[in-house]
Design an enzyme around this catalytic site. Structure first.
Site, short mmCIF file in Angstrom:
data_model
loop_
_atom_site.label_atom_id
_atom_site.label_comp_id
_atom_site.label_asym_id
_atom_site.label_seq_id
_atom_site.Cartn_x
_atom_site.Cartn_y
_atom_site.Cartn_z
N ASN A 172 -13.74 -57.42 -32.40
CA ASN A 172 -13.90 -57.17 -30.98
C ASN A 172 -13.61 -58.48 -30.23
O ASN A 172 -14.30 -59.48 -30.44
CB ASN A 172 -15.34 -56.68 -30.73
CG ASN A 172 -15.62 -56.42 -29.27
OD1 ASN A 172 -15.23 -57.21 -28.42
ND2 ASN A 172 -16.31 -55.34 -28.97
N HIS B 213 -15.12 -61.18 -25.96
CA HIS B 213 -15.66 -62.45 -25.47
C HIS B 213 -14.62 -63.52 -25.26
O HIS B 213 -14.90 -64.55 -24.66
CB HIS B 213 -16.83 -62.89 -26.35
CG HIS B 213 -17.99 -61.96 -26.18
ND1 HIS B 213 -18.48 -61.62 -24.94
CD2 HIS B 213 -18.71 -61.25 -27.07
CE1 HIS B 213 -19.46 -60.74 -25.08
NE2 HIS B 213 -19.61 -60.49 -26.37
N HIS C 127 -13.90 -53.35 -25.28
CA HIS C 127 -14.73 -52.49 -24.45
C HIS C 127 -14.28 -52.66 -23.00
O HIS C 127 -14.46 -53.73 -22.42
CB HIS C 127 -16.20 -52.91 -24.62
CG HIS C 127 -17.17 -52.06 -23.87
ND1 HIS C 127 -18.53 -52.24 -23.97
CD2 HIS C 127 -17.00 -51.02 -23.01
CE1 HIS C 127 -19.16 -51.35 -23.21
NE2 HIS C 127 -18.25 -50.61 -22.61
N ARG D 214 -15.23 -52.08 -19.68
CA ARG D 214 -16.45 -51.70 -18.95
C ARG D 214 -16.10 -51.25 -17.54
O ARG D 214 -15.13 -51.72 -16.95
CB ARG D 214 -17.42 -52.87 -18.89
CG ARG D 214 -17.99 -53.27 -20.23
CD ARG D 214 -19.05 -54.34 -20.06
NE ARG D 214 -20.18 -53.82 -19.34
CZ ARG D 214 -21.36 -53.49 -19.90
NH1 ARG D 214 -21.55 -53.67 -21.19
NH2 ARG D 214 -22.33 -53.02 -19.18
N ARG E 76 -16.19 -56.58 -16.48
CA ARG E 76 -16.71 -57.95 -16.54
C ARG E 76 -15.96 -58.83 -17.53
O ARG E 76 -15.95 -60.03 -17.39
CB ARG E 76 -18.21 -57.96 -16.84
CG ARG E 76 -18.58 -57.60 -18.24
CD ARG E 76 -20.02 -57.96 -18.54
NE ARG E 76 -20.95 -57.12 -17.81
CZ ARG E 76 -22.12 -56.72 -18.31
NH1 ARG E 76 -22.49 -57.09 -19.51
NH2 ARG E 76 -22.92 -55.96 -17.61
N GLU F 47 -13.56 -49.01 -26.73
CA GLU F 47 -14.94 -48.62 -26.43
C GLU F 47 -15.03 -48.36 -24.94
O GLU F 47 -14.53 -49.15 -24.14
CB GLU F 47 -15.91 -49.74 -26.77
CG GLU F 47 -15.97 -50.10 -28.22
CD GLU F 47 -16.88 -51.31 -28.44
OE1 GLU F 47 -17.46 -51.83 -27.47
OE2 GLU F 47 -16.97 -51.75 -29.57
N THR G 298 -24.10 -53.95 -24.91
CA THR G 298 -24.52 -52.56 -25.14
C THR G 298 -25.86 -52.56 -25.86
O THR G 298 -25.94 -52.98 -27.01
CB THR G 298 -23.45 -51.82 -25.97
OG1 THR G 298 -22.17 -52.14 -25.43
CG2 THR G 298 -23.65 -50.33 -25.92
N GLU H 247 -20.42 -44.54 -35.01
CA GLU H 247 -20.59 -45.97 -35.27
C GLU H 247 -22.08 -46.25 -35.15
O GLU H 247 -22.69 -45.99 -34.10
CB GLU H 247 -19.79 -46.82 -34.27
CG GLU H 247 -20.03 -48.31 -34.54
CD GLU H 247 -19.10 -49.24 -33.78
OE1 GLU H 247 -17.99 -48.82 -33.40
OE2 GLU H 247 -19.50 -50.41 -33.58
N HIS I 22 -22.58 -54.30 -34.13
CA HIS I 22 -23.43 -54.91 -33.11
C HIS I 22 -24.39 -55.92 -33.73
O HIS I 22 -25.20 -55.55 -34.58
CB HIS I 22 -24.23 -53.90 -32.29
CG HIS I 22 -24.47 -54.41 -30.90
ND1 HIS I 22 -25.41 -55.37 -30.62
CD2 HIS I 22 -23.85 -54.15 -29.72
CE1 HIS I 22 -25.37 -55.66 -29.34
NE2 HIS I 22 -24.43 -54.93 -28.77
N GLY J 252 -17.78 -58.77 -33.08
CA GLY J 252 -17.17 -59.52 -31.99
C GLY J 252 -17.72 -60.91 -31.80
O GLY J 252 -17.09 -61.91 -32.14
N1 PXP Z 1 -19.57 -52.04 -31.65
C1 PXP Z 1 -19.86 -51.61 -30.39
C2 PXP Z 1 -19.83 -50.15 -30.11
C3 PXP Z 1 -20.14 -52.54 -29.37
O1 PXP Z 1 -20.42 -52.11 -28.13
C4 PXP Z 1 -20.11 -53.92 -29.68
C5 PXP Z 1 -20.38 -54.92 -28.60
O2 PXP Z 1 -19.44 -54.82 -27.59
C6 PXP Z 1 -19.79 -54.31 -30.98
C7 PXP Z 1 -19.55 -53.34 -31.96
C8 PXP Z 1 -19.71 -55.75 -31.39
O3 PXP Z 1 -20.94 -56.38 -31.25
P1 PXP Z 1 -21.06 -57.93 -31.45
O4 PXP Z 1 -20.27 -58.59 -30.36
O5 PXP Z 1 -22.53 -58.19 -31.37
O6 PXP Z 1 -20.49 -58.25 -32.82
#
Ligand code: PXP
Length: 244
Positions: free
Chosen positions: A10, A13, A46, A48, A52, A73, A104, A154, A194, A216
């Site tokens: 992901n 960032h 993602h 949004r 952002r 996403e 999220t 997921e 996540h 991510g």
């Molecule tokens: N999966 C989903 C559905 C998410 O919303 C996120 C965060 O945007 C991630 C995975 C990745 O999370 P992290 O950035 O904490 O690795």
């Protein structure tokens, strides 16, 4: 040796760092290409509602240049479904969205929001897009996800990642395992993500039913120190070791 789970990186960032200055760089599209070269199996972003981090331009460009798979996403809104049908990512992962959240924070409550989710899934399926629902490790949510005809789930691993005691961590892992097995039994694909990082990913990556992890923050944070290539390679290596 089992097959390692797929890694979706992901790159949100990278866009976060760009947007704090409304600058042209760093570019999540460039980062995505480096991730693929280093062994990522999928790029996840993602989009949004508040834009952002990831922008519409990022998603359009990613669709054109990503050679692996693109996982978008998004919230189950009419606007987002319209964008997805134009962009045509390989997968859409529906996530809950609150404007005031840092990230999220919880999974979708599929049973409570059945109608908009089912409608979004129907449109996306007609558009040839695979659908996944981001849910907490809760069996009721798996059943509800199956009922609305999603291809995959997921599993939200945030509580596992934040657990502070051995017991809490073991309990969360047991729930993740249970949900992964149940979803597999009914023929759904299983991803998780996540809060996963280099030091907590192994127990989740060992669960044979989990086919894909979306990671991510940890990968982008490590890339800041060592570059994307070693950051992604290190994670891919851990996923291999998990099932060696
Ligand atoms: N999966 C989903 C559905 C998410 O919303 C996120 C965060 O945007 C991630 C995975 C990745 O999370 P992290 O950035 O904490 O690795």
């Amino acid at each position: 040796m089992g097959i390692r789970c797929r890694l979706g990186v992901n790159v949100d960032h990278v866009a976060t760092l760009r947007q704090v200055r409304r600058a042209m760089y760093p570019d999540p599209v460039e980062a995505a290409l480096l991730c693929e070269l280093a062994g990522a199996d999928q790029i996840t972003v993602h989009l949004r509602e508040d834009r952002r981090h990831i922008q519409d331009r990022d998603v359009d460009l990613l669709r054109r240049v990503v050679k692996t798979e693109l996982n978008l996403e998004m919230a189950a809104t009419q606007e987002m479904v319209g964008i997805a049908l134009k962009v045509r990512p390989d997968t859409v992962t529906l996530v809950p969205e609150r404007r005031d959240e840092i990230t999220t924070e919880g999974g979708l409550d599929v049973a409570q929001n059945r109608e908009p989710i089912q409608r979004a899934i129907r449109f996306l399926k007609e558009g040839g897009i695979r659908t996944s629902l981001f849910i907490d490790p809760d069996l009721d949510q798996v059943r509800a996800s199956h009922k609305v005809d999603a291809h995959a789930i997921e599993i939200h691993t945030g509580r596992y990642a934040e657990s502070r005691s051995f017991k809490e961590r073991t309990d969360e892992l047991a729930k993740i395992l249970d949900v992964a097995k149940t979803a597999t039994k009914v023929g759904m694909g299983v991803a998780a993500g996540h809060g996963l990082h280099y030091y907590n990913v192994l127990p989740v990556a060992r669960i044979a039913e989990i086919q894909e992890l979306n990671i991510g923050h940890a990968v982008v944070a490590r890339a800041l120190m060592v570059g994307f290539e070693p950051a992604v390679r290190d994670m891919v290596q851990l996923l291999r070791e998990a099932r060696a």
